[in-house]
Motif scaffolding. Structure first.
Motif, PDB file in Angstrom:
ATOM      1  N   PRO A 132      76.348  -8.647  -2.919  1.00 42.54           N
ATOM      2  CA  PRO A 132      76.301  -9.040  -4.336  1.00 42.54           C
ATOM      3  C   PRO A 132      77.562  -8.607  -5.068  1.00 42.54           C
ATOM      4  O   PRO A 132      78.013  -7.467  -4.934  1.00 42.54           O
ATOM      5  CB  PRO A 132      75.070  -8.293  -4.862  1.00 42.54           C
ATOM      6  CG  PRO A 132      74.906  -7.123  -3.937  1.00 42.54           C
ATOM      7  CD  PRO A 132      75.370  -7.593  -2.593  1.00 42.54           C
ATOM      8  N   PRO A 134      79.307  -8.662  -9.021  1.00 36.55           N
ATOM      9  CA  PRO A 134      78.903  -8.844 -10.433  1.00 36.55           C
ATOM     10  C   PRO A 134      79.234 -10.214 -11.005  1.00 36.55           C
ATOM     11  O   PRO A 134      78.396 -10.839 -11.675  1.00 36.55           O
ATOM     12  CB  PRO A 134      79.667  -7.724 -11.148  1.00 36.55           C
ATOM     13  CG  PRO A 134      79.840  -6.667 -10.112  1.00 36.55           C
ATOM     14  CD  PRO A 134      80.051  -7.398  -8.824  1.00 36.55           C
ATOM     15  N   LEU A 137      76.967 -12.890  -9.396  1.00 35.20           N
ATOM     16  CA  LEU A 137      75.598 -12.781  -9.898  1.00 35.20           C
ATOM     17  C   LEU A 137      75.496 -13.319 -11.324  1.00 35.20           C
ATOM     18  O   LEU A 137      74.549 -14.029 -11.663  1.00 35.20           O
ATOM     19  CB  LEU A 137      75.132 -11.327  -9.853  1.00 35.20           C
ATOM     20  CG  LEU A 137      74.736 -10.780  -8.485  1.00 35.20           C
ATOM     21  CD1 LEU A 137      74.486  -9.275  -8.561  1.00 35.20           C
ATOM     22  CD2 LEU A 137      73.490 -11.489  -7.957  1.00 35.20           C
ATOM     23  N   LEU A 154      69.670 -10.852 -16.239  1.00 37.15           N
ATOM     24  CA  LEU A 154      70.135 -10.251 -14.993  1.00 37.15           C
ATOM     25  C   LEU A 154      69.878  -8.743 -14.994  1.00 37.15           C
ATOM     26  O   LEU A 154      69.357  -8.187 -14.015  1.00 37.15           O
ATOM     27  CB  LEU A 154      71.630 -10.544 -14.809  1.00 37.15           C
ATOM     28  CG  LEU A 154      72.304 -10.132 -13.487  1.00 37.15           C
ATOM     29  CD1 LEU A 154      73.602 -10.935 -13.313  1.00 37.15           C
ATOM     30  CD2 LEU A 154      72.629  -8.655 -13.415  1.00 37.15           C
ATOM     31  N   ASN A 155      70.269  -8.062 -16.078  1.00 39.81           N
ATOM     32  CA  ASN A 155      70.149  -6.609 -16.105  1.00 39.81           C
ATOM     33  C   ASN A 155      68.695  -6.162 -16.049  1.00 39.81           C
ATOM     34  O   ASN A 155      68.375  -5.092 -15.498  1.00 39.81           O
ATOM     35  CB  ASN A 155      70.833  -6.032 -17.346  1.00 39.81           C
ATOM     36  CG  ASN A 155      70.197  -6.518 -18.640  1.00 39.81           C
ATOM     37  OD1 ASN A 155      69.905  -7.702 -18.787  1.00 39.81           O
ATOM     38  ND2 ASN A 155      70.001  -5.627 -19.600  1.00 39.81           N
ATOM     39  N   ARG A 158      67.475  -6.656 -12.416  1.00 39.72           N
ATOM     40  CA  ARG A 158      68.230  -5.737 -11.548  1.00 39.72           C
ATOM     41  C   ARG A 158      67.700  -4.311 -11.660  1.00 39.72           C
ATOM     42  O   ARG A 158      67.621  -3.578 -10.652  1.00 39.72           O
ATOM     43  CB  ARG A 158      69.713  -5.759 -11.935  1.00 39.72           C
ATOM     44  CG  ARG A 158      70.617  -4.857 -11.088  1.00 39.72           C
ATOM     45  CD  ARG A 158      71.973  -4.733 -11.740  1.00 39.72           C
ATOM     46  NE  ARG A 158      71.867  -4.145 -13.077  1.00 39.72           N
ATOM     47  CZ  ARG A 158      72.722  -4.365 -14.063  1.00 39.72           C
ATOM     48  NH1 ARG A 158      73.746  -5.182 -13.892  1.00 39.72           N
ATOM     49  NH2 ARG A 158      72.557  -3.789 -15.246  1.00 39.72           N
ATOM     50  N   ASP A 159      67.317  -3.902 -12.887  1.00 36.53           N
ATOM     51  CA  ASP A 159      66.948  -2.506 -13.127  1.00 36.53           C
ATOM     52  C   ASP A 159      65.450  -2.267 -13.151  1.00 36.53           C
ATOM     53  O   ASP A 159      65.018  -1.115 -13.285  1.00 36.53           O
ATOM     54  CB  ASP A 159      67.554  -2.041 -14.461  1.00 36.53           C
ATOM     55  CG  ASP A 159      69.077  -2.137 -14.479  1.00 36.53           C
ATOM     56  OD1 ASP A 159      69.683  -2.093 -13.391  1.00 36.53           O
ATOM     57  OD2 ASP A 159      69.645  -2.271 -15.581  1.00 36.53           O
ATOM     58  N   THR A 164      67.220  -3.934  -4.377  1.00 35.17           N
ATOM     59  CA  THR A 164      68.638  -4.265  -4.559  1.00 35.17           C
ATOM     60  C   THR A 164      68.785  -5.762  -4.790  1.00 35.17           C
ATOM     61  O   THR A 164      68.415  -6.569  -3.934  1.00 35.17           O
ATOM     62  CB  THR A 164      69.456  -3.861  -3.316  1.00 35.17           C
ATOM     63  OG1 THR A 164      69.342  -2.453  -3.104  1.00 35.17           O
ATOM     64  CG2 THR A 164      70.929  -4.218  -3.501  1.00 35.17           C
ATOM     65  N   LEU A 165      69.309  -6.139  -5.952  1.00 32.17           N
ATOM     66  CA  LEU A 165      69.491  -7.551  -6.293  1.00 32.17           C
ATOM     67  C   LEU A 165      70.634  -8.135  -5.473  1.00 32.17           C
ATOM     68  O   LEU A 165      71.733  -7.574  -5.431  1.00 32.17           O
ATOM     69  CB  LEU A 165      69.797  -7.684  -7.787  1.00 32.17           C
ATOM     70  CG  LEU A 165      70.142  -9.073  -8.308  1.00 32.17           C
ATOM     71  CD1 LEU A 165      68.981 -10.041  -8.096  1.00 32.17           C
ATOM     72  CD2 LEU A 165      70.523  -8.999  -9.787  1.00 32.17           C
ATOM     73  N   ARG A 167      71.024 -12.131  -4.934  1.00 30.69           N
ATOM     74  CA  ARG A 167      71.481 -13.454  -5.363  1.00 30.69           C
ATOM     75  C   ARG A 167      70.378 -14.160  -6.125  1.00 30.69           C
ATOM     76  O   ARG A 167      69.203 -13.772  -6.066  1.00 30.69           O
ATOM     77  CB  ARG A 167      71.898 -14.315  -4.164  1.00 30.69           C
ATOM     78  CG  ARG A 167      70.755 -14.664  -3.221  1.00 30.69           C
ATOM     79  CD  ARG A 167      71.182 -15.588  -2.098  1.00 30.69           C
ATOM     80  NE  ARG A 167      71.555 -16.896  -2.581  1.00 30.69           N
ATOM     81  CZ  ARG A 167      71.848 -17.925  -1.796  1.00 30.69           C
ATOM     82  NH1 ARG A 167      71.823 -17.777  -0.483  1.00 30.69           N
ATOM     83  NH2 ARG A 167      72.161 -19.089  -2.296  1.00 30.69           N
ATOM     84  N   ILE A 181      65.038 -15.567  -6.894  1.00 27.79           N
ATOM     85  CA  ILE A 181      65.891 -14.388  -7.030  1.00 27.79           C
ATOM     86  C   ILE A 181      65.602 -13.491  -5.834  1.00 27.79           C
ATOM     87  O   ILE A 181      64.462 -13.056  -5.629  1.00 27.79           O
ATOM     88  CB  ILE A 181      65.614 -13.654  -8.358  1.00 27.79           C
ATOM     89  CG1 ILE A 181      65.779 -14.624  -9.539  1.00 27.79           C
ATOM     90  CG2 ILE A 181      66.536 -12.457  -8.516  1.00 27.79           C
ATOM     91  CD1 ILE A 181      65.317 -14.045 -10.871  1.00 27.79           C
ATOM     92  N   PHE A 183      66.076 -10.213  -3.296  1.00 31.59           N
ATOM     93  CA  PHE A 183      66.356  -8.774  -3.264  1.00 31.59           C
ATOM     94  C   PHE A 183      66.259  -8.265  -1.832  1.00 31.59           C
ATOM     95  O   PHE A 183      65.709  -8.921  -0.950  1.00 31.59           O
ATOM     96  CB  PHE A 183      65.341  -7.994  -4.111  1.00 31.59           C
ATOM     97  CG  PHE A 183      65.223  -8.419  -5.540  1.00 31.59           C
ATOM     98  CD1 PHE A 183      65.894  -7.723  -6.546  1.00 31.59           C
ATOM     99  CD2 PHE A 183      64.429  -9.496  -5.906  1.00 31.59           C
ATOM    100  CE1 PHE A 183      65.774  -8.109  -7.878  1.00 31.59           C
ATOM    101  CE2 PHE A 183      64.307  -9.878  -7.231  1.00 31.59           C
ATOM    102  CZ  PHE A 183      64.985  -9.182  -8.221  1.00 31.59           C
TER     103      PHE A 183
END
Length: 251
Positions: A132, A134, A137, A154-155, A158-159, A164-165, A167, A181, A183
């Motif tokens: 990945p 940034p 993504l 996205l954030n 991701r969080d 783990t993100l 694509r 999405i 992971f």
């Protein structure tokens, strides 16, 4: 790259090829691309080079040969070849080709079942080559927002969990955009959060079902339906789904 279609030179843009890989190309463009694939190996290489998984998928498709036969989609549905081709390639690599459709046809499977069929072809090897970045993504999530008509922050995804993100990409189910999405969990196994516009009333219920041998949990939120698929156990998958729901609710 120009290719011949019934004696006519046709040139496809990268955008058309990406739409084809995502299952969102128009029927006319998809038909022309498939005709070109049958005639030109170099064109197939160009198509696969546009996908981050091409290093893994490309050799596998080539090993199947050029005389490939895939189920033809109903005229009212978007082209299904990209999904089947990617699934077939991943199955060859992962050694899971015996799985396939488990006796069911695309016409009698809901979107969650078809997502499960696709996801069942993923393995740790499938996603191990995806690094990945940034900027990549951000571009992928912009494309999701544009095609889905709704932003998936996205954030936030991701969080939301310790996954783990890797694509995000757009697929389609019966003319309806469907976001996938992807992971990786702590052991390197694939997990996917899939999103589609809800077809029924909103519900606070979390529904956990085993689909194609994979744990899955679905929920709806703000007019969208979500399916989280993958995970080491049913409890873990539901816990992750609840974390996503809580994070997205607060976004």
């Amino acid at each position: 790259m120009p290719v011949k279609d019934k004696g006519i030179i046709v040139t496809f843009t990268d955008r058309q090829l990406l739409d084809y890989l995502n299952g969102s190309a128009s029927p006319d463009v998809a038909e022309a691309i498939e005709a070109a694939l049958a005639e030109d190996k170099a064109f197939e290489d160009r198509l696969l080079s546009l996908d981050p998984l091409s290093d893994l998928i490309g050799p596998s498709i080539a090993s199947v040969g050029t005389d490939r036969t895939f189920p033809e989609p109903a005229s009212s549905k978007p082209p299904f070849w990209p999904l089947l081709a990617a699934g077939l390639a991943a199955a060859v690599v992962a050694g899971t080709i015996g799985f396939w459709w488990s006796g069911a046809t695309p016409e009698n499977r809901g979107w969650m079942d078809q997502v499960a069929a696709y996801q069942a072809l993923y393995s740790a090897e499938t996603i191990s080559i995806v690094t990945p970045e940034p900027m990549a993504l951000a571009s992928q999530f912009d494309h999701v927002a544009e095609t889905l008509g709704r932003a998936i922050p996205l954030n936030v995804v991701r969080d939301a969990t310790d996954l783990t993100l890797l694509r995000a990409q757009m697929l389609a189910f019966e003319d309806t955009p469907l976001a996938q999405i992807v992971f990786s969990d702590g052991t390197g196994q694939p997990v996917a959060l899939c999103v589609i516009h809800a077809s029924g009333p909103a519900s606070d219920t979390f529904t956990s079902v085993e689909r194609e041998g994979l744990h899955s949990t679905s929920f709806s939120l703000d007019g969208l339906e979500y399916l989280l698929i993958g995970g080491a156990s049913a409890d873990q998958t539901e816990t992750l789904a609840r974390q996503f729901q809580a994070a997205l609710s607060d976004a």
